[in-house]
Design a protein around this motif. Structure first.
Motif, short mmCIF file in Angstrom:
data_model
loop_
_atom_site.label_atom_id
_atom_site.label_comp_id
_atom_site.label_asym_id
_atom_site.label_seq_id
_atom_site.Cartn_x
_atom_site.Cartn_y
_atom_site.Cartn_z
N ARG A 135 1.45 1.09 -10.36
CA ARG A 135 2.67 1.46 -11.19
C ARG A 135 2.35 2.85 -11.65
O ARG A 135 1.39 3.33 -11.95
CB ARG A 135 2.80 0.54 -12.57
CG ARG A 135 3.96 1.00 -13.23
CD ARG A 135 3.96 0.08 -14.39
NE ARG A 135 2.99 -0.08 -15.18
CZ ARG A 135 2.97 0.94 -16.30
NH1 ARG A 135 3.88 1.80 -16.47
NH2 ARG A 135 1.97 0.81 -17.23
N CYS A 136 3.46 3.88 -11.51
CA CYS A 136 3.48 5.09 -11.72
C CYS A 136 3.72 5.16 -13.18
O CYS A 136 4.81 4.67 -13.93
CB CYS A 136 4.59 5.72 -10.96
SG CYS A 136 4.75 7.72 -11.50
N ARG A 137 2.83 5.98 -14.04
CA ARG A 137 3.21 6.16 -15.26
C ARG A 137 4.08 7.29 -15.68
O ARG A 137 4.44 7.40 -16.94
CB ARG A 137 1.71 6.39 -15.96
CG ARG A 137 0.88 5.29 -16.09
CD ARG A 137 -0.40 5.41 -16.99
NE ARG A 137 -1.40 6.09 -16.36
CZ ARG A 137 -2.72 6.24 -16.66
NH1 ARG A 137 -3.21 5.30 -17.56
NH2 ARG A 137 -3.70 6.79 -15.95
N ALA A 138 4.31 7.92 -14.71
CA ALA A 138 5.29 8.95 -14.65
C ALA A 138 6.75 8.70 -14.84
O ALA A 138 7.57 9.06 -15.68
CB ALA A 138 5.01 10.06 -13.82
N CYS A 139 6.98 7.95 -13.79
CA CYS A 139 8.57 7.25 -13.86
C CYS A 139 8.30 5.85 -14.04
O CYS A 139 9.72 5.33 -13.81
CB CYS A 139 8.98 7.72 -12.43
SG CYS A 139 8.29 7.27 -10.92
N GLY A 140 7.61 5.26 -13.96
CA GLY A 140 7.50 3.80 -14.35
C GLY A 140 7.78 2.84 -13.29
O GLY A 140 7.71 1.57 -13.11
N ALA A 166 -0.49 8.05 -4.75
CA ALA A 166 0.63 8.81 -5.30
C ALA A 166 2.04 8.05 -5.11
O ALA A 166 2.09 7.15 -4.16
CB ALA A 166 0.85 10.01 -4.48
N CYS A 167 3.10 7.90 -6.19
CA CYS A 167 4.09 7.10 -5.95
C CYS A 167 5.09 7.79 -5.15
O CYS A 167 4.94 8.76 -4.63
CB CYS A 167 4.70 7.03 -7.56
SG CYS A 167 5.98 8.34 -7.91
N PRO A 168 5.86 6.87 -4.54
CA PRO A 168 7.06 7.72 -3.74
C PRO A 168 7.86 8.74 -4.42
O PRO A 168 8.28 9.61 -3.47
CB PRO A 168 8.15 6.27 -3.46
CG PRO A 168 7.34 5.03 -3.78
CD PRO A 168 6.28 5.60 -5.15
N GLN A 169 7.86 9.05 -5.54
CA GLN A 169 8.25 10.12 -6.08
C GLN A 169 7.30 11.30 -5.94
O GLN A 169 7.94 12.65 -6.52
CB GLN A 169 8.90 10.08 -7.67
CG GLN A 169 9.71 8.71 -7.55
CD GLN A 169 11.13 8.63 -7.02
OE1 GLN A 169 11.58 9.78 -6.60
NE2 GLN A 169 11.40 7.48 -6.16
N GLY A 170 6.11 11.15 -5.74
CA GLY A 170 5.15 12.23 -5.64
C GLY A 170 4.33 12.30 -6.83
O GLY A 170 3.51 13.18 -6.76
N HIS A 171 4.38 11.46 -7.89
CA HIS A 171 3.59 11.45 -8.98
C HIS A 171 2.10 11.01 -8.59
O HIS A 171 2.27 9.88 -7.98
CB HIS A 171 4.11 11.00 -10.27
CG HIS A 171 5.69 11.12 -10.33
ND1 HIS A 171 6.73 10.51 -10.49
CD2 HIS A 171 6.18 12.38 -10.78
CE1 HIS A 171 7.72 10.83 -10.86
NE2 HIS A 171 7.31 12.36 -11.02
N ASP A 172 1.16 11.52 -9.16
CA ASP A 172 -0.08 10.90 -8.84
C ASP A 172 -0.82 10.20 -10.29
O ASP A 172 -1.68 9.97 -10.21
CB ASP A 172 -1.01 11.83 -8.11
CG ASP A 172 -1.31 13.21 -9.14
OD1 ASP A 172 -0.80 13.28 -10.17
OD2 ASP A 172 -1.80 13.97 -8.46
ZN LIG Z 1 6.39 8.31 -10.19
#
Ligand SMILES: [Zn+2]
Length: 69
Positions: free
Chosen positions: A7-12, A29-35
């Motif tokens: 789970r990405c903590r940046a975008c959820g 890294a999430c699909p949106q690029g957040h790590d």
């Molecule tokens: Zn994300």
């Protein structure tokens, strides 16, 4: 290869990645690029045949035992 859910903590967003068990602790890294992600769990059953109740090849069905021939 096991599948892990993150789970990405940046975008959820939650997402899964297949990776070798030796790399299960590596950051993803999430699909949106957040790590900034956390690993939730290993998804059981991925890549593992759970079988089908009515496959008929395991002797459980009528024709599996040859009684219909
Ligand atoms: Zn994300």
């Amino acid at each position: 290869m096991p599948t892990y859910e993150f789970r990405c903590r940046a975008c959820g967003q939650t997402f899964t990645e297949s990776r070798p068990m030796a790399e299960s602790g590596e950051p993803a890294a999430c699909p949106q690029g957040h790590d900034d992600t956390v690993k939730l769990l290993a998804v059981a059953g991925a890549g593992i045949s759970v079988g089908e109740p009515n496959s008929g090849s395991s002797g459980g069905g009528c024709c599996g035992g040859g009684c219909c021939a």
